[in-house]
Design an enzyme around this catalytic site. Structure first.
Site, PDB file in Angstrom:
ATOM      1  N   TYR A   1       1.766  96.370  -1.199  1.00 56.97           N
ATOM      2  CA  TYR A   1       1.669  96.914   0.170  1.00 56.97           C
ATOM      3  C   TYR A   1       2.871  96.479   1.005  1.00 56.97           C
ATOM      4  O   TYR A   1       3.046  96.945   2.126  1.00 56.97           O
ATOM      5  CB  TYR A   1       0.372  96.487   0.877  1.00 56.97           C
ATOM      6  CG  TYR A   1      -0.892  96.766   0.097  1.00 56.97           C
ATOM      7  CD1 TYR A   1      -0.903  97.725  -0.909  1.00 56.97           C
ATOM      8  CD2 TYR A   1      -2.061  96.077   0.367  1.00 56.97           C
ATOM      9  CE1 TYR A   1      -2.054  97.963  -1.637  1.00 56.97           C
ATOM     10  CE2 TYR A   1      -3.214  96.320  -0.348  1.00 56.97           C
ATOM     11  CZ  TYR A   1      -3.199  97.265  -1.367  1.00 56.97           C
ATOM     12  OH  TYR A   1      -4.343  97.509  -2.084  1.00 56.97           O
TER      13      TYR A   1
ATOM     14  N   LYS B   1      -2.631  90.375  -4.710  1.00 55.26           N
ATOM     15  CA  LYS B   1      -2.722  90.959  -6.061  1.00 55.26           C
ATOM     16  C   LYS B   1      -1.409  90.819  -6.824  1.00 55.26           C
ATOM     17  O   LYS B   1      -0.323  90.905  -6.220  1.00 55.26           O
ATOM     18  CB  LYS B   1      -3.094  92.443  -5.956  1.00 55.26           C
ATOM     19  CG  LYS B   1      -4.310  92.687  -5.077  1.00 55.26           C
ATOM     20  CD  LYS B   1      -4.826  94.103  -5.106  1.00 55.26           C
ATOM     21  CE  LYS B   1      -5.899  94.300  -4.043  1.00 55.26           C
ATOM     22  NZ  LYS B   1      -5.394  94.755  -2.759  1.00 55.26           N
TER      23      LYS B   1
ATOM     24  N   HIS C   1      -3.609  93.748 -10.131  1.00 54.58           N
ATOM     25  CA  HIS C   1      -3.764  94.965  -9.325  1.00 54.58           C
ATOM     26  C   HIS C   1      -4.137  96.178 -10.178  1.00 54.58           C
ATOM     27  O   HIS C   1      -4.851  97.069  -9.714  1.00 54.58           O
ATOM     28  CB  HIS C   1      -2.455  95.232  -8.568  1.00 54.58           C
ATOM     29  CG  HIS C   1      -2.617  96.085  -7.357  1.00 54.58           C
ATOM     30  ND1 HIS C   1      -1.852  95.960  -6.241  1.00 54.58           N
ATOM     31  CD2 HIS C   1      -3.472  97.098  -7.076  1.00 54.58           C
ATOM     32  CE1 HIS C   1      -2.227  96.838  -5.329  1.00 54.58           C
ATOM     33  NE2 HIS C   1      -3.207  97.538  -5.819  1.00 54.58           N
TER      34      HIS C   1
ATOM     35  N   ASP D   1      -7.422  91.896   2.853  1.00 56.67           N
ATOM     36  CA  ASP D   1      -7.012  92.362   1.530  1.00 56.67           C
ATOM     37  C   ASP D   1      -5.568  92.844   1.585  1.00 56.67           C
ATOM     38  O   ASP D   1      -5.237  93.773   2.327  1.00 56.67           O
ATOM     39  CB  ASP D   1      -7.912  93.532   1.091  1.00 56.67           C
ATOM     40  CG  ASP D   1      -7.557  93.991  -0.312  1.00 56.67           C
ATOM     41  OD1 ASP D   1      -7.968  93.313  -1.269  1.00 56.67           O
ATOM     42  OD2 ASP D   1      -6.841  95.005  -0.461  1.00 56.67           O
TER      43      ASP D   1
HETATM   44  P1  NAP Z   1     -10.289 103.850   3.642  1.00 58.59           P
HETATM   45  O1  NAP Z   1     -10.591 102.470   4.109  1.00 58.59           O
HETATM   46  O2  NAP Z   1     -11.345 104.621   2.942  1.00 58.59           O
HETATM   47  O3  NAP Z   1      -9.798 104.726   4.839  1.00 58.59           O
HETATM   48  C1  NAP Z   1      -8.983 104.245   5.861  1.00 58.59           C
HETATM   49  C2  NAP Z   1      -8.862 105.338   6.890  1.00 58.59           C
HETATM   50  O4  NAP Z   1     -10.152 105.576   7.481  1.00 58.59           O
HETATM   51  C3  NAP Z   1      -7.907 105.053   7.996  1.00 58.59           C
HETATM   52  O5  NAP Z   1      -7.082 106.195   8.105  1.00 58.59           O
HETATM   53  C4  NAP Z   1      -8.781 104.876   9.239  1.00 58.59           C
HETATM   54  O6  NAP Z   1      -8.170 105.481  10.352  1.00 58.59           O
HETATM   55  C5  NAP Z   1     -10.064 105.605   8.901  1.00 58.59           C
HETATM   56  N1  NAP Z   1     -11.255 104.897   9.384  1.00 58.59           N
HETATM   57  C6  NAP Z   1     -11.562 103.590   9.233  1.00 58.59           C
HETATM   58  N2  NAP Z   1     -12.762 103.304   9.749  1.00 58.59           N
HETATM   59  C7  NAP Z   1     -13.244 104.461  10.268  1.00 58.59           C
HETATM   60  C8  NAP Z   1     -14.442 104.818  10.937  1.00 58.59           C
HETATM   61  N3  NAP Z   1     -15.397 103.924  11.189  1.00 58.59           N
HETATM   62  N4  NAP Z   1     -14.583 106.107  11.332  1.00 58.59           N
HETATM   63  C9  NAP Z   1     -13.616 107.024  11.103  1.00 58.59           C
HETATM   64  N5  NAP Z   1     -12.456 106.739  10.468  1.00 58.59           N
HETATM   65  C10 NAP Z   1     -12.277 105.476  10.038  1.00 58.59           C
HETATM   66  O7  NAP Z   1      -9.049 103.901   2.645  1.00 58.59           O
HETATM   67  P2  NAP Z   1      -7.909 102.921   2.156  1.00 58.59           P
HETATM   68  O8  NAP Z   1      -7.162 102.319   3.294  1.00 58.59           O
HETATM   69  O9  NAP Z   1      -7.161 103.695   1.153  1.00 58.59           O
HETATM   70  O10 NAP Z   1      -8.690 101.755   1.395  1.00 58.59           O
HETATM   71  C11 NAP Z   1      -9.048 100.548   2.029  1.00 58.59           C
HETATM   72  C12 NAP Z   1      -8.257  99.370   1.509  1.00 58.59           C
HETATM   73  O11 NAP Z   1      -8.479  99.213   0.104  1.00 58.59           O
HETATM   74  C13 NAP Z   1      -6.735  99.498   1.606  1.00 58.59           C
HETATM   75  O12 NAP Z   1      -6.270  99.279   2.906  1.00 58.59           O
HETATM   76  C14 NAP Z   1      -6.301  98.450   0.603  1.00 58.59           C
HETATM   77  O13 NAP Z   1      -6.376  97.147   1.177  1.00 58.59           O
HETATM   78  C15 NAP Z   1      -7.338  98.627  -0.499  1.00 58.59           C
HETATM   79  N6  NAP Z   1      -6.911  99.522  -1.608  1.00 58.59           N
HETATM   80  C16 NAP Z   1      -6.796  98.986  -2.866  1.00 58.59           C
HETATM   81  C17 NAP Z   1      -6.398  99.791  -3.942  1.00 58.59           C
HETATM   82  C18 NAP Z   1      -6.262  99.166  -5.309  1.00 58.59           C
HETATM   83  O14 NAP Z   1      -5.684  99.813  -6.211  1.00 58.59           O
HETATM   84  N7  NAP Z   1      -6.759  97.966  -5.522  1.00 58.59           N
HETATM   85  C19 NAP Z   1      -6.143 101.153  -3.743  1.00 58.59           C
HETATM   86  C20 NAP Z   1      -6.308 101.683  -2.462  1.00 58.59           C
HETATM   87  C21 NAP Z   1      -6.689 100.863  -1.412  1.00 58.59           C
HETATM   88  P3  NAP Z   1      -7.909 104.642  11.717  1.00 58.59           P
HETATM   89  O15 NAP Z   1      -6.883 103.614  11.366  1.00 58.59           O
HETATM   90  O16 NAP Z   1      -7.402 105.681  12.646  1.00 58.59           O
HETATM   91  O17 NAP Z   1      -9.239 104.066  12.096  1.00 58.59           O
END
Ligand code: NAP
Length: 317
Positions: free
Chosen positions: A49, A78, A111, A44
């Site tokens: 990004y 997106k 997006h 994704d």
């Molecule tokens: P997330 O996936 O909820 O959290 C990522 C964080 O969680 C990282 O800091 C990671 O740290 C940690 N993590 C991952 N797996 C883990 C596990 N099994 N145990 C403990 N910690 C863990 O948040 P996000 O990155 O904000 O969201 C995910 C993706 O969604 C984004 O990367 C992006 O592609 C997409 N997104 C889209 C939008 C939109 O508006 N469409 C908005 C926000 C995000 P480590 O790296 O240290 O493991």
């Protein structure tokens, strides 16, 4: 390897993908290569990004060394909020494809419904503040449909859209959105939006499935003084009981609801662990505990955009 879910086009999407926002650029290419080696087939990304080039390099590397073929991977990008004008949609997608070194994306999402004025073509970084632009989202959608007709995108969808905006897009659409990518996690489970989308054949993709702990600003602002989700005792106890890590419990609770998840991790162990959620079962009792965690707090509420005419979060879903 993740299971696949069916989109309303009949195409498939791997249920677990790697989120890539905020993976540092200097490790992104290797992280994507590692993810492919470990079984990820869904990535994704987004113009916003500012990392499509690194992902493109990783994909090219794995195609060339024969680890996977183009058909094996599912790539989502997106349409940035600056390129909602019908004339900007095709060039924006073409630029994403150029950076990704691909001929087509598997999924292209609007997006956000919040249109902003085009700051100029592709010369600047994302995240620039420009003026609001009131725009008919149906016109943007018609241009998105052309991406499918021209073969640039296999499927198209939405992100951060509310129920009214989804119905507005679907009215008279030649191609229905396949996905709405929104914030979903155990504290903000989006049951109503999921039901609404399901009735229209639209899947949810959950962003921030772990509560986005890498986004400290959000955590501090919006968690109401609670512990970060991954440290919540309800989750850590369930993790202990199942011999899993807390992140796997959070993902499993969404995977079991037929939701696509895109956790981000730069840590090789967690990255691998996040795919391993099909080998245990959450009981009804576990789901009762999980349901009790709902607090209705949206972390990605984007309050700075509240006065935009198309701000999506004024209504509950
Ligand atoms: P997330 O996936 O909820 O959290 C990522 C964080 O969680 C990282 O800091 C990671 O740290 C940690 N993590 C991952 N797996 C883990 C596990 N099994 N145990 C403990 N910690 C863990 O948040 P996000 O990155 O904000 O969201 C995910 C993706 O969604 C984004 O990367 C992006 O592609 C997409 N997104 C889209 C939008 C939109 O508006 N469409 C908005 C926000 C995000 P480590 O790296 O240290 O493991």
């Amino acid at each position: 390897m993740a299971r696949e879910l069916s989109l309303n086009t009949g195409r498939k999407i791997p249920q677990i993908g790697l989120g890539t926002s905020r993976i540092p650029k200097d490790i992104l290419e290797d992280t994507v290569c590692l993810a492919i080696e470990k079984g990820y087939r869904h990535f994704d990304t987004a113009f916003a990004y500012y990392n499509e080039e690194e992902i493109g390099r990783a994909l090219k590397r794995t195609f060339e060394d024969g680890t996977v073929t183009r058909e094996d991977v599912f790539v989502t990008s997106k349409l940035a909020t600056y390129y909602h004008s019908e004339d900007d949609v095709y060039p924006a997608c073409a630029e994403s494809l150029r950076r990704l070194q691909l001929d087509y994306v598997d999924l292209f999402l609007i997006h956000s419904p919040l249109s902003l004025k085009n700051p100029g073509y592709f010369t600047t970084k994302s995240g620039i503040e420009t003026e609001y632009l009131e725009r008919d989202l149906k016109t943007t959608w018609r241009a998105m449909e052309e991406l499918v007709f021209s073969g640039k995108a296999r499927s198209i969808g939405l992100s951060n859209f509310n129920s009214q905006q989804i119905d507005y897009i679907c009215e008279g659409a030649r191609i229905k959105p396949v996905i709405n990518q929104v914030e979903v996690n155990v504290r903000f489970p989006q049951h109503q939006l999921q039901k609404f989308c399901e009735e229209r054949g639209i899947l949810l993709t959950a962003y921030a499935p772990m509560g986005s702990p890498g986004h400290p600003k959000l955590i501090q602002q919006n968690t109401d003084g609670k512990l970060p989700l991954l440290k919540d005792p309800a989750i850590t106890k369930l993790a202990e009981r199942h011999g899993k890590n807390p992140g796997q419990i959070l993902l499993k609770s969404l995977v079991d609801r037929n939701i696509v998840v895109i956790p981000m991790s730069t840590n090789p162990e967690r990255l691998v662990a996040n795919l391993q959620v099909y080998d245990f079962t959450l009981s009804d009792e576990d789901f009762k505990i999980i349901s009790g965690m709902e607090d209705g707090i949206r972390q990605f509420a984007r309050p700075a955009r509240e006065d935009h005419p198309d701000y999506p979060f004024r209504i509950p879903f």
